[in-house]
Design an enzyme around this catalytic site. Structure first.
Site, short mmCIF file in Angstrom:
data_model
loop_
_atom_site.label_atom_id
_atom_site.label_comp_id
_atom_site.label_asym_id
_atom_site.label_seq_id
_atom_site.Cartn_x
_atom_site.Cartn_y
_atom_site.Cartn_z
CG ASP A 407 -103.01 -30.71 -24.45
OD1 ASP A 407 -101.89 -31.18 -24.16
OD2 ASP A 407 -103.49 -30.73 -25.61
CD GLU A 410 -96.45 -29.31 -22.58
OE1 GLU A 410 -97.00 -28.50 -23.33
OE2 GLU A 410 -96.99 -30.34 -22.17
CG ASP A 484 -99.51 -36.08 -28.05
OD1 ASP A 484 -100.52 -36.24 -27.33
OD2 ASP A 484 -99.24 -35.01 -28.61
O1 MIG Z 1 -101.09 -30.34 -30.46
O2 MIG Z 1 -105.92 -31.08 -28.08
O3 MIG Z 1 -101.42 -34.37 -25.93
O4 MIG Z 1 -104.00 -35.43 -25.94
O5 MIG Z 1 -105.72 -34.61 -28.01
C1 MIG Z 1 -101.97 -31.32 -30.03
C2 MIG Z 1 -105.43 -31.92 -29.06
C3 MIG Z 1 -102.76 -30.84 -28.84
C4 MIG Z 1 -102.07 -32.71 -27.50
C5 MIG Z 1 -102.51 -33.64 -26.43
C6 MIG Z 1 -103.58 -34.57 -26.96
C7 MIG Z 1 -104.74 -33.74 -27.47
C8 MIG Z 1 -104.27 -32.76 -28.54
N1 MIG Z 1 -103.20 -31.93 -27.99
#
Ligand code: MIG
Length: 781
Positions: A407, A410, A484
């Site tokens: 996650d 980017e 999200d």
């Molecule tokens: O700023 O890890 O898209 O699936 O649950 C949020 C917490 C960070 C974004 C991800 C989401 C995840 C969440 N993350």
């Protein structure tokens, strides 16, 4: 903020835009060629045409010097030998391969690409290749009346992208994913054009921020990049499947995932303790609901330090993992790129000591704020860093973890720009370049590091990777979820075109957060989303912190019963899905696909957003709005059988179908077949028996398909341990003939029978089983 009120559309706020000045490449001065590459020196810049394969050509413009033809992050194919016939006339140079004709006009320098029949695919007019003083490079192409555009990776909105504008710049978007919300997490600078039943593709191989303007302006559409070369590949088609095979030949295909990764996955931000995870698992077992994966979101870590577990909440991760494994469930933990700035934290120490983090040219480490607070970011553009990061996954692999969830790659940073400073200088394996240039590949390179590391550590087992960010070619390492979304019906609707366009963009293993991530879901929405999820390639229910719990049993027993039915259905369809995943791994064709991919001559399918196909013979037409129990379904030519009721529908028209909450319309094309297995328990997921359901046709048509299976978790299939049947279904007036034409591979499955079950026979039809391999396939009596 003022921008969030109607002040933003104040009459005096209209932006005055200055005319953008482009410099055209100008007239051709001279050219030369070596092998299959032609180099052109023009009045205002340089260009090259490289014949990459018979049906793939590459066109490059560089305003400063002769184009550089190496160094792609996305392209993994080698240039093939292509025989090119060249004919020169006064103002023209014609270059021909088996599949394409390129016409180069000298004054001014313009390129037109035709298919082998002389039909124009891409043409320029009074505009061609151009650039601006600020380094932006642009290609203008004529927009044709019947052009429809698809692909562009992960975009919100509808299936057909004509009339849209997109940007590629990997961005963490928590704001609602509206049709105009762009860019999102992935950058796949590629599109496919459908025009009058034919398809061709364009892959713009540029990692800078790129823009695609598919709004017709003075008869043109355009694509541009903030910097770098104008470097793009044209894929000849002629069908949409051909384009996909060509595009995935260039950028690579998905490795065959482990079977468990195709199962149902349960997630939440976050299941916060071992106790909670164990209870969750127990619920699935006791309720008889299939599940393969439980995800651990950021709370499993010690202060959000990657490669660590919170000692109070997760004191015995190894035991937790092995106990769950006994129950048939795997754990997939989240791993973010940010490494906490903490001098007593070993990962941070190693990164600093061995110089592995992203830095400025002047030598300072770049720090950004993410979950752990001040954090440094590994420089994944460097092979040493990738190796180091991959090795760190031993923390997980040695306690039985086989899948990783990436996650924030980017990379997302909590600041105004939402990401790393664009002036950070990446090592880039010896060719240093700025973050402005390499931002879009940060996620791709992190995925590469993770996949390769895990693969090395799993002793022959297949790793699973889920990633949020990526670039063209991300399919080589992992599956993608669409980030999200929210628990809105609009987002359930958007799931279909979004995942279909990802499939068209070479990423077959994709899916949304089922039920919706942000916002509270509700019973009806969750049920309808589960029905869709059962047939999206990636199937995970995930919800945000602070929202209502959305496990299948949270909304009463009636809804639980329905959701259980569809999760179980996912497992019944597993033999069919696994065959399609195998197909995707060898040919690049998506599992979930738009109808036009199979019916390119049927313009009614060109912007069909609320139906999709699974493979080449199944149409799913879900309910996507609240309180709706009737919908129209468009069925293309042929006859189609409702999989649940057995009712036969005539294709080539729209039908009104009644659909109760516990129903999902599934249509199988007559004359074809699908494979089904059974699901017994979470512990024992391999079916004991496989059935081949054949739907009798009437025309003298033959349907060819395969059935693929293997152990589902190792790479043994690469050395012959698989089972592949080549099957032909021949329907005629008096018979339905099922031919098992060929059996390959030495894998011996757990089931010993494939039972053939023929549906919808007419009075005069009998069933003939022509079976080379009579030990295994038999007729159901
Ligand atoms: O700023 O890890 O898209 O699936 O649950 C949020 C917490 C960070 C974004 C991800 C989401 C995840 C969440 N993350």
């Amino acid at each position: 903020m003022l921008e969030d009120t109607s002040f933003a559309i104040h009459p005096g706020q209209e932006k005055k835009t200055n005319a953008v000045i482009y410099r055209d490449i100008g007239d051709l001065r001279s050219y030369k060629h070596t092998n299959n590459s032609y180099f052109f020196a023009c009045e205002n810049g340089f260009a090259a045409i490289q014949f990459f394969a018979d049906s793939i050509i590459r066109i490059v413009m560089n305003q400063y010097h002769e184009p550089v033809l190496n160094g792609s992050y996305a392209v993994v194919a080698e240039k093939e030998h292509v025989s090119v016939e060249s004919i020169e006339q006064d103002n023209l140079l014609m270059l021909k391969t088996e599949a394409l004709i390129v016409e180069v006009k000298k004054v001014p320098f313009r390129i037109t690409i035709f298919d082998q029949n002389g039909v124009v695919l891409l043409d320029e007019g009074n505009r061609g290749m151009a650039y601006r003083e600020n380094g932006e490079v642009t290609a203008f192409k004529k927009m044709h009346a019947d052009d429809h555009f698809y692909g562009f990776g992960e975009k919100s909105g509808h299936l057909d992208k004509r009339g849209e504008k997109y940007e590629m710049w990997n961005t963490d978007v928590y704001a609602p994913h509206n049709p105009e919300t762009d860019p999102l997490y992935q950058s796949i600078p590629y599109f496919m054009t459908m025009r009058n039943g034919h398809a061709h593709g364009v892959f713009f191989d540029n990692t800078f921020r790129t823009k695609f303007n598919m709004k017709e302006k003075d008869g043109y559409f355009s694509f541009s990049a903030e910097g770098g070369q104008l470097d793009y590949y044209v894929m000849a088609g002629p069908g949409p499947k051909d384009v996909l095979m060509q595009y995935t030949h260039l950028t690579g295909r998905m490795p065959l995932p482990p079977k468990w990764a195709l199962g149902y996955q349960q997630s939440r931000y976050s299941y916060e303790s071992e106790k909670e995870v164990r209870e969750l698992a127990k619920n699935f077992i006791e309720r008889g609901i299939p599940v393969d994966v439980i995800h651990l979101d950021i709370h499993y870590m010690n202060g959000y330090r990657v490669f660590s577990f919170d000692k109070e909440k997760f004191p015995y991760p190894e035991k937790l993992i092995s106990d769950l494994r006994e129950m048939g469930i795997r754990i997939v933990p989240i791993v973010d790129p940010g490494v906490k700035k903490d001098v007593e934290y070993s990962i941070y120490q190693e990164g600093i000591t061995n110089d592995l983090f992203c830095k400025y040219l002047e030598g300072d480490v770049y720090f950004g704020d993410v979950w752990p607070g001040r954090s440094a970011f590994p420089d994944f553009t460097d092979s040493n860093v990738r190796k180091w990061w991959g090795n760190k996954h031993k923390v997980y692999s040695k306690i039985g973890i086989e899948g990783i969830w990436n996650d924030m790659n980017e990379p997302a940073v909590f600041n105004e720009t939402k990401t790393m400073d664009t002036s950070v200088m990446h090592r880039n394996d010896g060719r240093p370049a700025t973050h402005r240039e390499l931002h879009n590949i940060y996620g791709l390179k992190m995925a590469e590091a993770t996949y390769d590391g895990m693969k090395e550590q799993l002793n022959g087992k297949r790793p699973f990777l889920l990633t949020r960010a990526g670039f063209a070619g991300i399919q080589r390492y992992g599956s993608v979820w669409t980030g999200d979304n929210r628990s809105f019906w609009e987002h359930l609707q958007m799931t279909l075109p979004m995942v279909m366009n990802l499939g068209i963009s070479g990423v077959p293993f994709a899916g949304p957060d089922v039920g919706g991530f942000a916002h509270d879901t509700n019973a009806e929405l969750l049920v309808r989303w589960m029905q869709v999820g059962a047939f999206t390639p990636y199937f995970r229910n995930h919800a945000a912190i602070g929202t209502v719990y959305q496990e299948p049993w949270q909304f009463g027993s009636e809804n639980e019963f329905i959701m259980k039915k569809y999760i179980q259905m996912r497992y019944k369809w597993m033999p069919q899905l696994y065959t399609l995943f195998h197909d995707a791994s060898v040919k690049g064709l998506p599992v979930m696909r738009p109808l036009f991919m199979e019916y390119p001559e049927d313009v009614k399918t060109y912007n069909l957003n609320d139906q999709f196909m699974v493979g080449d013979n199944v149409i799913i037409a879900p309910i996507l709005a609240p309180s709706v129990t009737d919908r129209s379904v468009y069925l293309p030519r042929g006859y189609w059988t409702d999989f649940e009721t057995g009712e036969v529908y005539t294709g080539g028209k729209v039908h009104l179908i009644h659909v109760e909450l516990d129903q999902l319309p599934i249509f199988v094309k007559n004359g074809t077949a699908i494979m089904q297995g059974d699901w017994t328990s979470n512990k024992e997921k391999n079916p004991k028996q496989i059935s081949m359901h054949v739907f009798a046709g009437i025309d003298d048509e033959t349907y060819n398909c395969t059935f693929y299976d293997d152990d589902g978790e190792t790479f043994e299939y690469e050395i012959g341990s698989f089972l592949q049947l080549t099957i032909g279904i021949k329907s005629s007036k008096d018979a339905v003939k099922v031919e098992i034409r060929d059996r390959q591979g030495k894998y011996v499955p757990a089931y010993d029978k494939i039972q053939v079950n023929v549906h919808g026979l007419s009075e005069n039809q009998r069933v003939v089983l022509d079976n080379d391999d009579n030990s295994m396939v038999s007729l159901y009596k």
